[in-house]
Design a protein around this motif. Structure first.
Motif, mmCIF file in Angstrom:
data_model
loop_
_atom_site.group_PDB
_atom_site.id
_atom_site.type_symbol
_atom_site.label_atom_id
_atom_site.label_comp_id
_atom_site.label_asym_id
_atom_site.label_seq_id
_atom_site.Cartn_x
_atom_site.Cartn_y
_atom_site.Cartn_z
ATOM 1 N N LYS A 1 0.835 -1.209 0.000
ATOM 2 C CA LYS A 1 0.000 0.000 0.000
ATOM 3 C C LYS A 1 0.867 1.256 0.000
ATOM 4 O O LYS A 1 0.630 2.188 -0.786
ATOM 5 C CB LYS A 1 -0.917 -0.025 1.221
ATOM 6 C CG LYS A 1 -1.665 1.270 1.518
ATOM 7 C CD LYS A 1 -2.730 1.577 0.499
ATOM 8 C CE LYS A 1 -3.596 2.756 0.958
ATOM 9 N NZ LYS A 1 -4.564 3.177 -0.070
ATOM 10 N N HIS A 2 1.876 1.299 0.838
ATOM 11 C CA HIS A 2 2.723 2.490 0.927
ATOM 12 C C HIS A 2 3.501 2.715 -0.371
ATOM 13 O O HIS A 2 3.681 3.856 -0.808
ATOM 14 C CB HIS A 2 3.699 2.371 2.101
ATOM 15 C CG HIS A 2 4.580 3.570 2.262
ATOM 16 N ND1 HIS A 2 4.111 4.771 2.740
ATOM 17 C CD2 HIS A 2 5.896 3.767 1.962
ATOM 18 C CE1 HIS A 2 5.100 5.661 2.737
ATOM 19 N NE2 HIS A 2 6.191 5.077 2.281
ATOM 20 N N ALA A 3 3.936 1.628 -0.995
ATOM 21 C CA ALA A 3 4.699 1.765 -2.237
ATOM 22 C C ALA A 3 3.841 2.327 -3.362
ATOM 23 O O ALA A 3 4.310 3.132 -4.170
ATOM 24 C CB ALA A 3 5.276 0.412 -2.642
ATOM 25 N N LEU A 4 2.583 1.921 -3.428
ATOM 26 C CA LEU A 4 1.718 2.326 -4.526
ATOM 27 C C LEU A 4 0.918 3.591 -4.216
ATOM 28 O O LEU A 4 0.474 4.282 -5.140
ATOM 29 C CB LEU A 4 0.757 1.187 -4.883
ATOM 30 C CG LEU A 4 1.409 -0.104 -5.395
ATOM 31 C CD1 LEU A 4 0.344 -1.125 -5.747
ATOM 32 C CD2 LEU A 4 2.303 0.168 -6.594
ATOM 33 N N ASP A 5 0.714 3.871 -2.942
ATOM 34 C CA ASP A 5 -0.110 5.015 -2.544
ATOM 35 C C ASP A 5 0.507 5.668 -1.312
ATOM 36 O O ASP A 5 -0.051 5.622 -0.215
ATOM 37 C CB ASP A 5 -1.540 4.529 -2.253
ATOM 38 C CG ASP A 5 -2.493 5.651 -1.871
ATOM 39 O OD1 ASP A 5 -2.192 6.819 -2.171
ATOM 40 O OD2 ASP A 5 -3.538 5.355 -1.259
ATOM 41 N N PRO A 6 1.691 6.274 -1.466
ATOM 42 C CA PRO A 6 2.428 6.762 -0.292
ATOM 43 C C PRO A 6 1.694 7.828 0.505
ATOM 44 O O PRO A 6 1.906 7.944 1.720
ATOM 45 C CB PRO A 6 3.728 7.314 -0.890
ATOM 46 C CG PRO A 6 3.426 7.552 -2.341
ATOM 47 C CD PRO A 6 2.426 6.508 -2.720
ATOM 48 N N ASP A 7 0.810 8.588 -0.118
ATOM 49 C CA ASP A 7 0.070 9.622 0.600
ATOM 50 C C ASP A 7 -1.276 9.128 1.128
ATOM 51 O O ASP A 7 -2.018 9.894 1.758
ATOM 52 C CB ASP A 7 -0.151 10.841 -0.300
ATOM 53 C CG ASP A 7 1.158 11.558 -0.621
ATOM 54 O OD1 ASP A 7 2.032 11.610 0.272
ATOM 55 O OD2 ASP A 7 1.307 12.035 -1.759
ATOM 56 N N GLY A 8 -1.597 7.866 0.846
ATOM 57 C CA GLY A 8 -2.819 7.275 1.386
ATOM 58 C C GLY A 8 -4.099 7.928 0.898
ATOM 59 O O GLY A 8 -5.072 8.050 1.657
ATOM 60 N N ILE A 9 -4.148 8.309 -0.391
ATOM 61 C CA ILE A 9 -5.339 9.007 -0.892
ATOM 62 C C ILE A 9 -6.357 8.083 -1.551
ATOM 63 O O ILE A 9 -7.485 8.509 -1.841
ATOM 64 C CB ILE A 9 -4.951 10.131 -1.879
ATOM 65 C CG1 ILE A 9 -4.307 9.562 -3.150
ATOM 66 C CG2 ILE A 9 -4.048 11.154 -1.211
ATOM 67 C CD1 ILE A 9 -4.094 10.615 -4.242
ATOM 68 N N LEU A 10 -5.988 6.826 -1.800
ATOM 69 C CA LEU A 10 -6.909 5.895 -2.450
ATOM 70 C C LEU A 10 -7.762 5.178 -1.409
ATOM 71 O O LEU A 10 -7.273 4.351 -0.634
ATOM 72 C CB LEU A 10 -6.144 4.885 -3.303
ATOM 73 C CG LEU A 10 -5.586 5.406 -4.630
ATOM 74 C CD1 LEU A 10 -4.683 4.364 -5.275
ATOM 75 C CD2 LEU A 10 -6.720 5.793 -5.582
ATOM 76 N N ASN A 11 -9.037 5.536 -1.356
ATOM 77 C CA ASN A 11 -10.027 4.906 -0.477
ATOM 78 C C ASN A 11 -9.491 4.693 0.941
ATOM 79 O O ASN A 11 -9.459 3.567 1.441
ATOM 80 C CB ASN A 11 -10.509 3.580 -1.065
ATOM 81 C CG ASN A 11 -11.933 3.252 -0.624
ATOM 82 O OD1 ASN A 11 -12.569 4.009 0.112
ATOM 83 N ND2 ASN A 11 -12.425 2.107 -1.050
ATOM 84 N N PRO A 12 -9.074 5.763 1.612
ATOM 85 C CA PRO A 12 -8.477 5.606 2.948
ATOM 86 C C PRO A 12 -9.468 5.035 3.957
ATOM 87 O O PRO A 12 -10.673 5.239 3.869
ATOM 88 C CB PRO A 12 -8.071 7.031 3.314
ATOM 89 C CG PRO A 12 -8.891 7.911 2.444
ATOM 90 C CD PRO A 12 -9.109 7.163 1.173
#
Length: 469
Positions: free
Chosen positions: A451-462
């Motif tokens: 998750k962190h590698a692909l979405d480091p800012d956590g904006i996808l369906n948090p």
């Protein structure tokens, strides 16, 4: 135990410059109307809705990519939305942001009968695709019993009534087009039926619930429409007899297309809701596909098997309209059970266990259900060990919510003790976050790393799939 309020994440208003950019790009397909915010903040379940700050209706992969690039610049969350038929709070905007509605992406891009596959946009539903395919003699097999989009089905790793013969969505998707958190567009493979080239990004994204990337296009396998189709229904003296019959049929390798279980409470509900007159007893719904000779052989084997478990007579439906009516009743079980308590919302939960443990799991769960302060029901895709508990509760009653939560906790722990899973097809959303550590242990650290590698800012369906930690 039952409240979801503590799971709502910090949210901040949309930056004015982002709002201006979205208005310029999407015009009247960007909305903040109260009705649309409410509709996009919840789905079919009991979970309280959490509305987004705005809704964008996308019409192409390029538009999704542009939206993601804009939102990534401002670190604004994006929650994908298909048809809103999910059941574990998948679409709730836990941190606010944009609800990205893909339901207008309905192009059937290409159908290739000679290869038995087709490419579609994510907003196409099973019904739309099968209507389009009717004249070429092929069909799309995954049938979760709801008017879901196929993109949403892939995102939640859907299954359904045909899975026992044709497989789940994971088995029929050949490749995907997905937009990543930073707006990059990725194609995960080709149309070959197998590949050993690199990591399997298709399977990584299937079931990720929009937390790793947003699925915008799919290439899926199709199957020939069978020469002969026959459906049947039969009753049993007990839940255990019905489920043990299922186990026996699976062990005999009978190639059933569908085998569904409804307990007496579910039968009572669908009788009332769909104006049927099925006997009030544990019941199996079955369907047979193949040539006329193959179907006749399957029927003969099944007739002998059910007789050995004390079943009543098989009642047949061979005409298309009769079969459709029979399966329509099965598909409407959720709404039928809800209708037994006007004003209720359904806490609908599912588990999946090894087929050899299925009878024990359902019998013990039935006993637990008798202790609830309201009448629930059990239905199941029992051919692959998956069943659902439908709990029509008063969402304003703390006592009923607590009783349902205790029931759900016991159910999941029972399934995990049998080496099963906390969900066979509903997914995690935020409704089953509390069971992820129990099921996966140290595997959660690997998931978090992905998750962190692909979405480091956590904006996808948090707030979905992975518990905080």
């Amino acid at each position: 135990m039952h409240t979801q309020a503590g799971l709502q994440l910090d949210r901040r208003p949309l930056p004015p410059e982002l709002w201006s950019a979205l208005q310029a790009r999407f015009g009247d397909r960007l909305t903040r109307t109260a009705a649309e915010l409410d509709r996009h903040g919840h789905e079919e379940s009991w979970h309280p809705g959490v509305p987004p700050d705005a809704v964008v209706f996308a019409e192409s992969t390029a538009e999704v990519a542009e939206l993601m690039r804009l939102c990534a610049q401002h670190r604004v969350p994006v929650v994908p939305f298909g048809a809103g038929t999910s059941l574990e709070g998948h679409v709730a905007a836990m941190a606010g942001g944009i609800s990205l509605d893909l339901s207008r992406m309905t192009r059937i891009i290409d159908v290739r009968p000679e290869d038995g596959d087709c490419s579609i946009e994510a907003g196409v539903t099973r019904e739309q695709l099968n209507t389009h395919l009717r004249d070429v003699g092929l069909f799309f097999s995954v049938d979760p019993g709801a008017p879901a989009t196929i993109g949403g089905m892939a995102a939640t790793r859907a299954s359904g009534t045909n899975a026992v013969r044709y497989g789940t969505i994971r088995d029929v998707v050949l490749s995907l087009v997905a937009v990543m958190a930073d707006g990059r567009v990725v194609r995960t493979g080709g149309r070959a039926r197998k590949s050993a080239a690199g990591y399997d990004l298709t399977r990584l994204l299937i079931g990720s619930e929009g937390t790793l990337g947003i699925i915008t296009e799919l290439t899926v396998r199709l199957f020939p429409i069978p020469e002969s189709i026959a459906s049947a229904v039969c009753t049993f003296p007990s839940v255990q007899a019905a489920v043990e019959c299922v186990i026996g049929l699976i062990q005999l390798a009978v190639p059933l297309a569908r085998i569904e279980f409804l307990d007496a409470a579910a039968i009572d509900a669908v009788n009332r809701y769909s104006s049927l007159d099925n006997a009030l007893a544990p019941t199996l719904f079955l369907e047979f596909h193949g040539s006329e000779a193959e179907v006749a052989a399957q029927v003969a084997t099944v007739r002998d098997a059910i007789a050995s478990h004390g079943a009543g007579e098989l009642h047949w439906a061979t005409r298309a309209e009769d079969r459709a009516r029979l399966w329509k009743a099965r598909h409407e079980a959720l709404w039928a059970v809800n209708a037994t308590r006007p004003g209720s919302r359904s806490w609908t939960t599912d588990v999946c266990v090894p087929i050899s443990r299925l009878a024990e799991c359902i019998v013990d769960t039935t006993a637990d259900m008798q202790e609830l302060p309201f009448r629930g029901a059990i239905v199941g895709h029992v051919g692959d060990g998956n069943f659902h508990c439908l709990l029509p509760l008063d969402p304003t009653s703390d006592a009923e919510l607590e009783a349902a939560a205790r029931f759900n906790d016991r159910l999941v722990r029972r399934a995990l003790a049998m080496e099963g899973t906390c969900t066979g097809e509903h997914g995690i959303g935020h409704g089953k976050l509390g069971f992820m550590a129990l099921e996966h242990g140290e595997g959660l650290a690997v998931m978090r790393a992905v998750k962190h590698a692909l979405d480091p800012d956590g904006i996808l369906n948090p707030g979905k799939v992975l518990p905080a930690g």
